[in-house]
Design a protein around this motif. Structure first.
Motif, PDB file in Angstrom:
ATOM      1  N   GLY A   6      70.149  28.098  -4.748  1.00  0.00           N
ATOM      2  CA  GLY A   6      70.991  29.434  -4.474  1.00  0.00           C
ATOM      3  C   GLY A   6      70.986  30.360  -5.507  1.00  0.00           C
ATOM      4  N   SER A   7      70.717  29.971  -6.857  1.00  0.00           N
ATOM      5  CA  SER A   7      70.659  30.810  -7.983  1.00  0.00           C
ATOM      6  C   SER A   7      69.448  31.680  -8.095  1.00  0.00           C
ATOM      7  CB  SER A   7      71.066  30.176  -9.075  1.00  0.00           C
ATOM      8  OG  SER A   7      69.918  29.282  -9.438  1.00  0.00           O
ATOM      9  N   THR A   8      68.463  31.264  -7.385  1.00  0.00           N
ATOM     10  CA  THR A   8      67.159  32.035  -7.517  1.00  0.00           C
ATOM     11  C   THR A   8      66.386  32.411  -6.036  1.00  0.00           C
ATOM     12  OG1 THR A   8      65.902  29.908  -7.311  1.00  0.00           O
ATOM     13  CG2 THR A   8      66.367  30.756  -9.462  1.00  0.00           C
ATOM     14  N   PHE A   9      67.114  31.910  -4.937  1.00  0.00           N
ATOM     15  CA  PHE A   9      66.751  32.435  -3.702  1.00  0.00           C
ATOM     16  C   PHE A   9      66.601  34.115  -3.661  1.00  0.00           C
ATOM     17  CE2 PHE A   9      67.634  34.157   0.723  1.00  0.00           C
ATOM     18  CZ  PHE A   9      66.538  33.709   1.285  1.00  0.00           C
ATOM     19  N   LYS A  10      65.533  34.535  -3.114  1.00  0.00           N
ATOM     20  CA  LYS A  10      65.416  36.148  -2.913  1.00  0.00           C
ATOM     21  C   LYS A  10      64.700  36.034  -1.664  1.00  0.00           C
ATOM     22  CE  LYS A  10      64.380  40.470  -5.008  1.00  0.00           C
ATOM     23  NZ  LYS A  10      64.391  41.170  -6.197  1.00  0.00           N
ATOM     24  N   ALA A  11      65.032  37.080  -0.840  1.00  0.00           N
ATOM     25  CA  ALA A  11      64.606  37.384   0.500  1.00  0.00           C
ATOM     26  C   ALA A  11      63.578  38.537   0.373  1.00  0.00           C
ATOM     27  CB  ALA A  11      65.628  37.632   1.453  1.00  0.00           C
ATOM     28  N   ASP A  12      62.992  39.074   1.267  1.00  0.00           N
ATOM     29  CA  ASP A  12      62.027  40.131   1.235  1.00  0.00           C
ATOM     30  C   ASP A  12      62.986  41.393   1.556  1.00  0.00           C
ATOM     31  OD1 ASP A  12      62.429  39.653   3.937  1.00  0.00           O
ATOM     32  OD2 ASP A  12      60.351  39.716   4.419  1.00  0.00           O
TER      33      ASP A  12
END
Length: 104
Positions: A6-12
């Motif tokens: 959760g701390s590094t997830f990134k969506a487009d």
């Protein structure tokens, strides 16, 4: 078994998500955003947990008056059925949303 960071997830895109689970029609999704969502009312209950960042949650009380609360990492917002609300991240935020499948 799968681990979601959760701390590094990134969506487009803002409010992009990865679905973690669908448990009998209740979904759990990890969202990334740096933009506000839209005012909406879910047809079911919603649990909104901030995993990273800060989010100003705006909602309307029973009289229709707009209320605001600042959610920080680790905070959880519960929207009962019929609660009109909108999330405004302050910078980037990662949130876990649990709601009925197909909710807005």
């Amino acid at each position: 078994m799968k681990v979601f960071r959760g701390s590094t997830f990134k969506a487009d895109r803002a409010w992009g998500a990865v679905e973690i689970a669908n448990m009998g029609g209740v979904t759990t999704r990890l969202h990334w955003t740096d933009q506000p969502y839209k005012w909406h009312t879910n047809d079911g209950e919603e649990v909104f947990a901030v995993l990273a960042g800060c989010v100003e949650m705006r909602f309307r009380d029973k009289t229709g008056a707009e209320q605001r609360t600042l959610l920080e990492s680790g905070d959880v917002f519960y929207a009962s059925i019929g609660t009109e609300h909108v999330a405004h991240p302050i910078g980037e935020a990662r949130v876990l949303v649990v709601e009925r499948e197909g909710s807005v």
